[in-house]
Design a protein around this motif. Structure first.
Motif, PDB file in Angstrom:
ATOM      1  N   ASP A   1      46.328   5.345  -1.092  1.00 33.99           N
ATOM      2  CA  ASP A   1      45.845   6.168   0.037  1.00 33.99           C
ATOM      3  C   ASP A   1      44.326   6.321   0.020  1.00 33.99           C
ATOM      4  O   ASP A   1      43.778   7.212   0.649  1.00 33.99           O
ATOM      5  CB  ASP A   1      46.515   7.551   0.016  1.00 33.99           C
TER       6      ASP A   1
ATOM      7  N   ASP B   1      50.206  16.697   2.980  1.00 37.46           N
ATOM      8  CA  ASP B   1      48.953  16.962   2.264  1.00 37.46           C
ATOM      9  C   ASP B   1      48.772  18.432   1.901  1.00 37.46           C
ATOM     10  O   ASP B   1      47.789  18.773   1.233  1.00 37.46           O
ATOM     11  CB  ASP B   1      47.754  16.529   3.117  1.00 37.46           C
TER      12      ASP B   1
ATOM     13  N   ARG C   1      44.269  14.449  -2.702  1.00 36.95           N
ATOM     14  CA  ARG C   1      44.196  13.185  -1.957  1.00 36.95           C
ATOM     15  C   ARG C   1      42.741  12.850  -1.655  1.00 36.95           C
ATOM     16  O   ARG C   1      41.980  13.694  -1.185  1.00 36.95           O
ATOM     17  CB  ARG C   1      44.995  13.235  -0.658  1.00 36.95           C
TER      18      ARG C   1
ATOM     19  N   GLU D   1      41.240  14.552   8.179  1.00 30.53           N
ATOM     20  CA  GLU D   1      42.182  13.496   7.854  1.00 30.53           C
ATOM     21  C   GLU D   1      43.464  14.050   7.243  1.00 30.53           C
ATOM     22  O   GLU D   1      44.181  13.340   6.536  1.00 30.53           O
ATOM     23  CB  GLU D   1      41.539  12.485   6.898  1.00 30.53           C
TER      24      GLU D   1
ATOM     25  N   GLN E   1      47.132  14.942   6.712  1.00 32.97           N
ATOM     26  CA  GLN E   1      48.382  14.286   7.107  1.00 32.97           C
ATOM     27  C   GLN E   1      49.557  15.115   6.633  1.00 32.97           C
ATOM     28  O   GLN E   1      49.428  15.942   5.729  1.00 32.97           O
ATOM     29  CB  GLN E   1      48.456  12.876   6.494  1.00 32.97           C
ATOM     30  N   PRO E   2      50.739  14.886   7.243  1.00 29.12           N
ATOM     31  CA  PRO E   2      51.933  15.591   6.765  1.00 29.12           C
ATOM     32  C   PRO E   2      52.165  15.322   5.283  1.00 29.12           C
ATOM     33  O   PRO E   2      52.068  14.191   4.824  1.00 29.12           O
ATOM     34  CB  PRO E   2      53.057  14.991   7.617  1.00 29.12           C
TER      35      PRO E   2
END
Length: 433
Positions: free
Chosen positions: A57, A112, A38, A107, A109-110
């Motif tokens: 994203d 990731d 990501r 940063e 996030q769920p």
């Protein structure tokens, strides 16, 4: 008109710089997304954001200072041994390590957990980090090939463009004859402007490099066959011993170095000639070799840079140049008294050289450069393979974050060097010759 062309040259270089940076970061971005990492940000420039747009994203944007760029990848460093990422010590070095580790996860996030950079296999991380500099190399090669094969390079020929009246050591760097100077062998033998030298000592001459080497090897009587007004004329000069510019293994002149050699005393005519693909590849190989030597020689150039910046010393032609200096050179290129194709080719060569420098510099195996992350991934791969062969437990990811104190030192040195080059570029710039 001069000011307008100078400003235009600087603007064009700035645009080329932004394109080069965006192209570099695109290499990192595309390969990171290919491997499922990501990437929250893709930015060209530093400082305040002047434009951005989010797609998927990733936030894409341009910042105010066009002096670099970056992408942010989640999980650049693995968590600590206890699985935590926050600072666990008051030690300043430990603080550097954990600050870097925390930034890599800030940063998160769920979902990731499977999109972290450090969880990818070492070969994938090598590709991601190498892709950025490789994009600069691709751009440099494309520009070089286009210019070398489509336009050409100034090539010295065996035709006489001017005859030196007397023998002057090239190390003296003067053009006018003085009382006591000996008459040059070319002048004494009757060599004239426009003569085309076709043979030396009875053997045909292939090109300027061949003729130059044979002249240097000869001191004393010689014979030269020239084509003049459709006729072949044989001249009998007596070549003198003189201090002439030293050549390297590629036949290129070494700045400010001189050696004793045979001397005839004439200037060859130059012509713009397109190169073949093979010649272009050879020429680019020489450029890469010279670029590597220049980077290795950077520490030794610091005293001259300091003298040029603060003591009014001479700024040498091979002195390191930063973004400001390159932009000034671009402005000078557009003011050259030369045909438009020559100006365009020179500007493109400058831009291509900048991209080649970006590639070579970023490949240094030092953090925070791309080469530092590549070295870390390769070291991890080596450790794991050795453990596998020796049937030992997997040592796990190599914690590049532990090298952050070194990275800060390296970054500090780079910043100081960049500032020194910046001052020299402002107060004592390299001039276009």
């Amino acid at each position: 008109m001069t000011i307008l062309l100078t400003v235009l040259g600087i603007v064009l270089f700035a645009v080329g710089l932004l394109i080069s940076i965006a192209w570099h970061e695109l290499g990192h971005l595309s390969t990171a997304k290919l491997f499922g990492i990501r990437v929250p940000q893709y930015m060209v420039g530093f400082g305040p954001t002047i434009w951005s747009r989010k797609k998927g994203d990733t936030e894409y944007g341009i910042k105010a200072v066009p002096a670099g760029g970056y992408i942010r990848m989640i999980g650049m460093f693995p968590p600590g041994a206890d699985g935590r990422i926050e600072a666990r010590s008051t030690s300043p070095f430990r603080g550097m390590i954990e600050d870097a580790r925390a930034a890599a996860f800030e940063e998160l996030q769920p979902g990731d957990e499977d999109r972290l950079f450090y969880t990818r296999k070492p070969w994938k991380r090598v590709i991601v980090m190498f892709a950025g500099p490789f994009m600069n190399l691709i751009l440099a090669v494309a520009i070089f090939l286009s210019v070398l094969m489509g336009f050409g390079m100034a090539t010295q020929t065996t035709q006489v463009a001017g005859v030196q009246k007397c023998v002057i050591a090239q190390s003296e760097k003067r053009q006018t004859c003085e009382a006591g100077d000996a008459v040059s062998p070319a002048e004494a033998a009757g060599l004239k402007n426009g003569d085309n030298i076709v043979a030396f000592n009875g053997r045909p001459v292939k090109d300027w490099a061949d003729l130059s080497d044979r002249i240097r090897e000869t001191i004393g009587p010689a014979t030269i066959t020239v084509e003049r007004a459709g006729q072949q004329v044989t001249l009998h000069p007596t070549l003198a011993k003189n201090m002439v510019a030293k050549k390297d293994g590629n036949g290129d002149v070494v700045p400010d170095q001189y050696v004793p050699a045979g001397y005839l005393g004439f200037a060859p005519k130059s012509e713009i000639k397109p190169l073949t693909f093979g010649q272009s590849v050879d020429r680019m190989g020489e450029m890469v070799e010279n670029g590597v030597h220049s980077i290795v020689a950077l520490p030794g150039k610091i005293p001259d840079l300091w003298n040029a910046a603060f003591d009014g010393g001479e700024r040498k032609a091979d002195s390191p140049v930063g973004v400001v200096g390159a932009a000034r050179l671009s402005g000078e290129v557009l003011n050259l008294d030369a045909p438009t194709p020559n100006i365009i080719a020179t500007f493109l060569f400058l831009l291509a050289g900048f991209n080649l420098s970006l590639f070579l510099f970023n490949m240094l195996p030092l953090l925070p450069l791309d080469g530092g992350h590549i070295a870390g991934a390769l070291w991890e791969s080596l450790r794991r393979n050795v453990a596998r062969v020796l049937k030992r437990a997997d040592p796990g990811p190599f914690d590049v974050a532990k090298l952050m104190p070194v990275a800060y030192v390296v970054a500090g040195i780079f910043i100081c060097f960049t500032l020194l080059v910046l001052v020299a570029d402002v107060v004592n710039p390299v001039k276009m010759t």
